[in-house]
Design a protein around this motif. Sequence first.
Motif, PDB file in Angstrom:
ATOM      1  N   ASP A 199     -14.380   2.476   4.991  1.00 37.69           N
ATOM      2  CA  ASP A 199     -13.977   2.810   3.836  1.00 37.69           C
ATOM      3  C   ASP A 199     -14.286   2.835   2.719  1.00 37.69           C
ATOM      4  O   ASP A 199     -14.139   3.790   2.181  1.00 37.69           O
ATOM      5  N   ARG A 200     -14.652   1.884   2.680  1.00 37.09           N
ATOM      6  CA  ARG A 200     -15.058   0.867   0.907  1.00 37.09           C
ATOM      7  C   ARG A 200     -16.340   1.661   0.728  1.00 37.09           C
ATOM      8  O   ARG A 200     -16.338   0.356   0.116  1.00 37.09           O
ATOM      9  N   PHE A 246     -12.760 -11.737   6.528  1.00 35.70           N
ATOM     10  CA  PHE A 246     -11.860 -11.331   7.669  1.00 35.70           C
ATOM     11  C   PHE A 246     -12.040 -10.180   8.608  1.00 35.70           C
ATOM     12  O   PHE A 246     -11.058 -10.421   9.432  1.00 35.70           O
ATOM     13  N   ALA A 251       5.281  -7.519  17.748  1.00 41.26           N
ATOM     14  CA  ALA A 251       4.389  -8.120  18.223  1.00 41.26           C
ATOM     15  C   ALA A 251       3.978  -9.282  18.163  1.00 41.26           C
ATOM     16  O   ALA A 251       2.776 -10.164  17.698  1.00 41.26           O
ATOM     17  N   TYR A 294       0.853  -1.384  -0.045  1.00 43.37           N
ATOM     18  CA  TYR A 294      -0.464   0.050   0.277  1.00 43.37           C
ATOM     19  C   TYR A 294       0.649   1.756   0.059  1.00 43.37           C
ATOM     20  O   TYR A 294       0.068   2.603  -0.284  1.00 43.37           O
ATOM     21  N   ASP A 346      -5.544   5.152   2.014  1.00 42.78           N
ATOM     22  CA  ASP A 346      -6.626   5.644   1.521  1.00 42.78           C
ATOM     23  C   ASP A 346      -7.046   6.512   2.657  1.00 42.78           C
ATOM     24  O   ASP A 346      -8.191   7.107   2.728  1.00 42.78           O
ATOM     25  N   ARG A 347      -6.344   7.122   3.387  1.00 43.15           N
ATOM     26  CA  ARG A 347      -6.346   8.354   4.369  1.00 43.15           C
ATOM     27  C   ARG A 347      -5.251   9.396   4.016  1.00 43.15           C
ATOM     28  O   ARG A 347      -5.193  10.404   4.543  1.00 43.15           O
ATOM     29  N   GLN A 401      -7.166  12.954   3.988  1.00 39.96           N
ATOM     30  CA  GLN A 401      -7.789  13.399   5.668  1.00 39.96           C
ATOM     31  C   GLN A 401      -6.026  13.510   5.513  1.00 39.96           C
ATOM     32  O   GLN A 401      -7.072  14.725   6.884  1.00 39.96           O
ATOM     33  N   GLU A 431      -1.157  13.824  14.903  1.00 39.75           N
ATOM     34  CA  GLU A 431      -2.490  12.743  14.632  1.00 39.75           C
ATOM     35  C   GLU A 431      -1.901  12.408  13.276  1.00 39.75           C
ATOM     36  O   GLU A 431      -0.367  12.779  12.676  1.00 39.75           O
ATOM     37  N   ILE A 432      -2.385  10.783  14.066  1.00 43.93           N
ATOM     38  CA  ILE A 432      -1.939   9.832  12.896  1.00 43.93           C
ATOM     39  C   ILE A 432      -2.854   9.275  12.114  1.00 43.93           C
ATOM     40  O   ILE A 432      -3.798   9.423  12.109  1.00 43.93           O
ATOM     41  N   PHE A 433      -2.574   9.118  10.520  1.00 42.35           N
ATOM     42  CA  PHE A 433      -3.571   8.405   9.853  1.00 42.35           C
ATOM     43  C   PHE A 433      -2.467   7.449   8.815  1.00 42.35           C
ATOM     44  O   PHE A 433      -1.697   7.721   7.806  1.00 42.35           O
ATOM     45  N   TRP A 434      -3.220   6.302   9.366  1.00 45.64           N
ATOM     46  CA  TRP A 434      -2.664   5.057   8.886  1.00 45.64           C
ATOM     47  C   TRP A 434      -2.947   4.874   7.170  1.00 45.64           C
ATOM     48  O   TRP A 434      -4.716   4.578   7.529  1.00 45.64           O
ATOM     49  N   TRP A 485       5.132 -11.301  15.163  1.00 41.86           N
ATOM     50  CA  TRP A 485       4.714 -11.790  13.801  1.00 41.86           C
ATOM     51  C   TRP A 485       6.538 -11.788  12.806  1.00 41.86           C
ATOM     52  O   TRP A 485       7.754 -11.139  13.023  1.00 41.86           O
ATOM     53  N   TYR A 525      -3.006  -6.191  19.720  1.00 46.75           N
ATOM     54  CA  TYR A 525      -1.796  -4.780  19.484  1.00 46.75           C
ATOM     55  C   TYR A 525      -2.077  -3.828  19.656  1.00 46.75           C
ATOM     56  O   TYR A 525      -2.852  -3.210  19.271  1.00 46.75           O
ATOM     57  N   ALA A 543      -0.403  -0.794  19.580  1.00 45.41           N
ATOM     58  CA  ALA A 543      -0.736   0.388  18.994  1.00 45.41           C
ATOM     59  C   ALA A 543      -1.585   0.954  17.668  1.00 45.41           C
ATOM     60  O   ALA A 543      -2.421   1.561  17.736  1.00 45.41           O
ATOM     61  N   GLY A 582       3.815   5.384  17.957  1.00 44.71           N
ATOM     62  CA  GLY A 582       3.144   4.773  17.685  1.00 44.71           C
ATOM     63  C   GLY A 582       2.390   3.949  16.339  1.00 44.71           C
ATOM     64  O   GLY A 582       1.560   3.694  16.082  1.00 44.71           O
ATOM     65  N   LEU A 583       3.538   4.017  15.621  1.00 45.57           N
ATOM     66  CA  LEU A 583       2.790   3.421  14.168  1.00 45.57           C
ATOM     67  C   LEU A 583       3.090   2.083  14.796  1.00 45.57           C
ATOM     68  O   LEU A 583       3.918   1.809  15.175  1.00 45.57           O
ATOM     69  N   PHE A 584       2.474   1.490  13.542  1.00 48.72           N
ATOM     70  CA  PHE A 584       1.753  -0.168  13.724  1.00 48.72           C
ATOM     71  C   PHE A 584       1.994  -0.959  12.192  1.00 48.72           C
ATOM     72  O   PHE A 584       1.588  -1.482  11.980  1.00 48.72           O
ATOM     73  N   LYS A 640      -6.629 -12.330   4.362  1.00 49.22           N
ATOM     74  CA  LYS A 640      -6.883 -10.965   4.577  1.00 49.22           C
ATOM     75  C   LYS A 640      -5.277 -10.552   3.887  1.00 49.22           C
ATOM     76  O   LYS A 640      -5.199  -9.633   2.268  1.00 49.22           O
ATOM     77  N   ARG A 689     -12.386  10.199  15.257  1.00 49.54           N
ATOM     78  CA  ARG A 689     -12.587  11.196  13.979  1.00 49.54           C
ATOM     79  C   ARG A 689     -14.158  10.504  13.186  1.00 49.54           C
ATOM     80  O   ARG A 689     -14.441  11.835  12.719  1.00 49.54           O
ATOM     81  N   TRP A 691      -5.954  17.590   7.217  1.00 54.04           N
ATOM     82  CA  TRP A 691      -5.628  17.341   8.577  1.00 54.04           C
ATOM     83  C   TRP A 691      -4.840  18.678   9.027  1.00 54.04           C
ATOM     84  O   TRP A 691      -4.823  19.639   9.960  1.00 54.04           O
ATOM     85  N   ARG A 739      -4.675   1.810  19.665  1.00 54.75           N
ATOM     86  CA  ARG A 739      -4.905   2.965  19.986  1.00 54.75           C
ATOM     87  C   ARG A 739      -5.276   4.150  19.265  1.00 54.75           C
ATOM     88  O   ARG A 739      -5.796   4.679  19.283  1.00 54.75           O
ATOM     89  N   TYR A 740      -4.266   3.943  17.495  1.00 56.63           N
ATOM     90  CA  TYR A 740      -4.506   3.975  16.545  1.00 56.63           C
ATOM     91  C   TYR A 740      -6.425   4.450  15.785  1.00 56.63           C
ATOM     92  O   TYR A 740      -7.271   4.996  15.714  1.00 56.63           O
TER      93      TYR A 740
END
Lengths: 197, 197
Positions: free
Chosen positions: B184-185, B167, A47, A14, A184-185, A188, A178-181, A49, B57, B59, A165-167, A60, B70, A192, B62-63
Amino acid sequence: MAAVEFWYEFASTYSYPAAMRIEALAAPRGVKVVWRPFLLGPLFAQAGWRDSPFNLYPAKGRYMWRDVERICASLGLAFARPSPFPQNSLLAARVAVSLDDEIRPEFSRRVYLAEFAEGKAIARAAIAGVLDGLGLDAEARLAAAEDAANKQKLKAEVERAAALGLFGAPTLVAEDGEIFWGNDRLEQGLDWAIGKR
Amino acid sequence: MAAVEFWYEFASTYSYPAAMRIEALAAPRGVKVVWRPFLLGPLFAQAGWRDSPFNLYPAKGRYMWRDVERICASLGLAFARPSPFPQNSLLAARVAVSLDDEIRPEFSRRVYLAEFAEGKAIARAAIAGVLDGLGLDAEARLAAAEDAANKQKLKAEVERAAALGLFGAPTLVAEDGEIFWGNDRLEQGLDWAIGKR
């Protein structure tokens, strides 16, 4: 000028469409994009993995491949699966952090195109080819990327990503934290950054 | 008339805004929404998760809470965290599958509002309250929901979700089998249903 940090991982599917489209989204908003390559592997390891979650969780993974294929088709981007997936992105990330801010975005886009448009492995030969194509001295740049200080620089970026806090990737981080993961963000997160909520 | 299946889980945070907005998105496109409640727990158990991935998980969790906050703010929806999270959604899902197609969507929206707008537990008392509010005989409906044949009906829905490759929730499934995961889809999945790619 408002700015956002664009955190990306070269092995991340992505992150490819995100890297290809973010500047075109940021420019009309007047937002500066700070390109921050990092590695998800160490965060995934924390985590528990030892592989991409897209391999660990097959439903997934199947969805992700189809979804990215649809996204690329809608953007007019070629898409091919590199083998194996995920690619080892360590060298690409080391080179990217070692480059000047001016060249890092275009280097990064070209690595993504080699990997996900052409389906090539992003090993030493491909990275050298990208550097050559940018008119840079590939051997000197690869040596600089593997210098101890630069390796440490990338490690510090990964630690900063964890502290933020990224994952996952791609992720935008606004100046207020502010975080946007996710690809498709992007819209936004950029909105912001300019106070459009 | 084109149709999409809307697969949702009552414990799922992102299913809440999706349930609240999907009919308003489907109507102008002329798409019929088939509401299909299911349970993610059995699918998560197959993946080795004995809790919500948002708890496993931190992180990511929290997100998610900030992201859903939001999203709800942007939609003008109240938002409160139920405790504990995730809520046990078995009874709500059993009641939802037992209801007629005409009443299932409104029942489902009211359960989501109780859970995620008011932060209430979706235990027997809250479900009975929602049924009462719809003018239904709560005791009779709860008994019907816990009938062996109805329990089996929900089990079959979960098996069908797994067979479809689901999933997570919410997920849209188009008539050609294309799946679209996430609140968001919704727009993309509804566009797909009417041939807009």
